[in-house]
Design an enzyme around this catalytic site. Sequence first.
Site, PDB file in Angstrom:
ATOM      1  CG  ASP A   2      -1.793  -0.861   1.061  1.00  0.00           C
ATOM      2  OD1 ASP A   2      -2.018  -1.830   0.218  1.00  0.00           O
ATOM      3  OD2 ASP A   2      -2.204  -1.808   2.628  1.00  0.00           O
ATOM      4  CE  LYS A  47       1.772  10.073  -7.763  1.00  0.00           C
ATOM      5  NZ  LYS A  47       1.183  10.843  -8.006  1.00  0.00           N
ATOM      6  CD  GLN A  78       1.309  -8.866  -2.348  1.00  0.00           C
ATOM      7  OE1 GLN A  78       1.701  -9.325  -2.481  1.00  0.00           O
ATOM      8  NE2 GLN A  78      -0.471  -8.699  -3.129  1.00  0.00           N
ATOM      9  CG  ASN A 105      -1.997 -10.660  -3.195  1.00  0.00           C
ATOM     10  OD1 ASN A 105      -2.623 -10.572  -4.011  1.00  0.00           O
ATOM     11  ND2 ASN A 105      -1.761 -11.846  -1.761  1.00  0.00           N
ATOM     12  CB  ALA A 106      -2.029  -6.758  -5.619  1.00  0.00           C
ATOM     13  N   GLY A 107      -4.216  -4.530  -3.849  1.00  0.00           N
ATOM     14  CA  GLY A 107      -5.173  -3.478  -5.186  1.00  0.00           C
ATOM     15  C   GLY A 107      -4.645  -2.394  -5.457  1.00  0.00           C
ATOM     16  CG  HIS A 108      -1.426  -2.501  -7.765  1.00  0.00           C
ATOM     17  ND1 HIS A 108      -0.158  -3.495  -7.976  1.00  0.00           N
ATOM     18  CD2 HIS A 108      -0.872  -3.137  -6.454  1.00  0.00           C
ATOM     19  CE1 HIS A 108       0.594  -4.129  -7.354  1.00  0.00           C
ATOM     20  NE2 HIS A 108       0.002  -3.145  -5.673  1.00  0.00           N
ATOM     21  CB  THR A 109      -5.811   2.678  -6.084  1.00  0.00           C
ATOM     22  OG1 THR A 109      -6.325   2.163  -5.187  1.00  0.00           O
ATOM     23  CG2 THR A 109      -7.052   4.046  -5.801  1.00  0.00           C
ATOM     24  CB  SER A 138       3.630  10.444  -4.986  1.00  0.00           C
ATOM     25  OG  SER A 138       2.459  10.512  -5.144  1.00  0.00           O
ATOM     26  N   GLY A 195       1.547   2.738  -2.584  1.00  0.00           N
ATOM     27  CA  GLY A 195       1.533   4.037  -3.576  1.00  0.00           C
ATOM     28  C   GLY A 195       2.037   3.733  -5.297  1.00  0.00           C
ATOM     29  CE  LYS A 196       3.678  -2.519  -4.148  1.00  0.00           C
ATOM     30  NZ  LYS A 196       2.765  -2.237  -3.189  1.00  0.00           N
ATOM     31  NE  ARG A 205       7.007 -31.031  -5.421  1.00  0.00           N
ATOM     32  CZ  ARG A 205       8.659 -32.137  -5.230  1.00  0.00           C
ATOM     33  NH1 ARG A 205       9.087 -32.358  -5.693  1.00  0.00           N
ATOM     34  NH2 ARG A 205       7.557 -32.726  -3.919  1.00  0.00           N
ATOM     35  CE  LYS A 243      -1.560   7.371   0.456  1.00  0.00           C
ATOM     36  NZ  LYS A 243      -2.744   6.737   0.753  1.00  0.00           N
TER      37      LYS A 243
HETATM   38  P1  IMP Z   1      -2.472 -12.448   1.543  1.00  0.00           P
HETATM   39  O1  IMP Z   1      -1.648 -12.479   0.834  1.00  0.00           O
HETATM   40  O2  IMP Z   1      -3.963 -12.692   1.385  1.00  0.00           O
HETATM   41  O3  IMP Z   1      -2.401 -14.228   2.424  1.00  0.00           O
HETATM   42  O4  IMP Z   1      -2.529 -11.661   3.301  1.00  0.00           O
HETATM   43  C1  IMP Z   1      -1.505 -11.998   3.845  1.00  0.00           C
HETATM   44  C2  IMP Z   1      -1.216 -10.686   4.865  1.00  0.00           C
HETATM   45  O5  IMP Z   1      -0.208  -9.692   3.864  1.00  0.00           O
HETATM   46  C3  IMP Z   1      -1.979  -9.877   5.250  1.00  0.00           C
HETATM   47  O6  IMP Z   1      -1.756  -9.426   6.456  1.00  0.00           O
HETATM   48  C4  IMP Z   1      -2.762  -8.766   4.167  1.00  0.00           C
HETATM   49  O7  IMP Z   1      -3.477  -7.898   4.686  1.00  0.00           O
HETATM   50  C5  IMP Z   1      -1.428  -9.309   3.539  1.00  0.00           C
HETATM   51  N1  IMP Z   1      -1.879  -8.004   2.707  1.00  0.00           N
HETATM   52  C6  IMP Z   1      -1.613  -9.711   1.301  1.00  0.00           C
HETATM   53  N2  IMP Z   1      -1.717  -7.995   0.195  1.00  0.00           N
HETATM   54  C7  IMP Z   1      -1.288  -6.618   0.930  1.00  0.00           C
HETATM   55  C8  IMP Z   1      -1.741  -5.616  -0.449  1.00  0.00           C
HETATM   56  O8  IMP Z   1      -1.524  -5.685  -1.347  1.00  0.00           O
HETATM   57  N3  IMP Z   1      -1.526  -4.727   0.419  1.00  0.00           N
HETATM   58  C9  IMP Z   1      -1.220  -4.595   1.626  1.00  0.00           C
HETATM   59  N4  IMP Z   1      -1.186  -6.271   2.415  1.00  0.00           N
HETATM   60  C10 IMP Z   1      -0.948  -7.233   1.773  1.00  0.00           C
END
Ligand code: IMP
Length: 431
Positions: A13, A18, A225, A38-42, A414, A15-16, A143, A332
């Site tokens: 998080d 952008k 991450q 799991n990533a959320g790149h805004t 930034s 800010g990658k 595997r 930020k």
């Molecule tokens: P997982 O990757 O969903 O297994 O989560 C493992 C840990 O990594 C947790 O603490 C999540 O909140 C954190 N995490 C996973 N992906 C992100 C990300 O993109 N940004 C910030 N934290 C992340």
Amino acid sequence: MENRVVIGGQWGDEGKGKIVDTLSRDVDWVLRFQGGANAGHTIHIGSEKHVLHLVPSGVLHEGVKCLLGGGMVIDPWSLRDEILALEQRGIKVRDRIFIAANAALLMPYHKRLDELKEEGRKRKSIGTTGRGIGPAYLDKIQRTGMRLGDLQLPAENLERKAIEMILSANELLSTHYDAEPLPSRVLAEELVVLAQFIAPMVVNPYEVLKGVRQGTETVLLEGAQGTLLDIDHGTYPYVTSSNSTIGGALTGSSLAPRSLGEINGIFKAYLTRVGNGPFPTELLGDQGEALREAGGEYGATTGRARRCGWFDMVAARYSADINGLTGAIITKMDVLDSMPSIQVATSYEVDGEPLPCYPVDGNILPRCRPVYREFKGWEKPTTECRRLTDLPANARKYLEFLEAELGTLIVGVSVGKDREQMIWTNTGVTT
Ligand code: IMP
């Protein structure tokens, strides 16, 4: 434009999204090398907000080719939805998204297992995103998992293989978790339909990256991450299941070290963490709340409130060193605009004794007490600054300190959400 790797320097998080969007304007390829949805790149462009989970953040530039690398775990249901959402916004992507055949396939049972494992951990839960990441990587490492290349199998073979996999997951669900089985036939049929959509994008990454290896094409490798969430180098066990550090850029891409070029670490001007685990500089009271509100610190994937705290230089130096950063980008910065004073942890103490460096033993970090250095805030807006000389003197002092302590040049700062709200410098921030 040189090849470049963008790595999260902290707990994600940073800010990658952008930064990758901005830097990918002139490259041929943007490649995600690890992680999954799991990533959320805004990325903010004018009044539009794009949140990408699987598709590399270079996709918003027409003509940039995007590769979902072999180190990723890919949920084909999410990928289809993400591609359709981009197309609905008028962004043509189908002919420039490529998916490595060796990437791991993430199935619905991985998500279910992720949830159940988390429930079982109770107070010791990791706080995962619930996207099935750990179980999908587990299948890869032991595997037993499917890969994206399997989507190119003849339909009946794919369906048979998927049913086998789902039945075996169902066995685990019922015996180990006493949970309901998943509908194997329905899911396998859905996967066959999804395969028609996705299989044309599946490629051999070694083949498509030939131009990068030969130096006729450029690539930006996009990390997800951050360093402190790396499975090997992060705050284990409160980490994700992939290598979000520089090693992942190699194993997750099929490129060799000399193709990597610049290595840029992205650091927020303060620090946040989502999920559980130690966080020595966390601010629990009003100050933490003030940072959260000023920075809009709510997860792009799960909407969870992020834990907030001061910049941790002990961890940041570790991150700069183990990734071999050639440059840092501070994001930020504007979030600190109204703070009267700002702190940075410069060392740790354990039981009153100084610690020589960042501990990799997960038993030590929870016992670390940060030793702070205080900086006077600048209490002026920085959002309109486009050159270093536009920044208030105290903001520059803060950046100069970060640069000196990180031991790597700060090449970008930034100062807001928008693409244009950036200060770039080739020579660092110290005059
Ligand atoms: P997982 O990757 O969903 O297994 O989560 C493992 C840990 O990594 C947790 O603490 C999540 O909140 C954190 N995490 C996973 N992906 C992100 C990300 O993109 N940004 C910030 N934290 C992340």
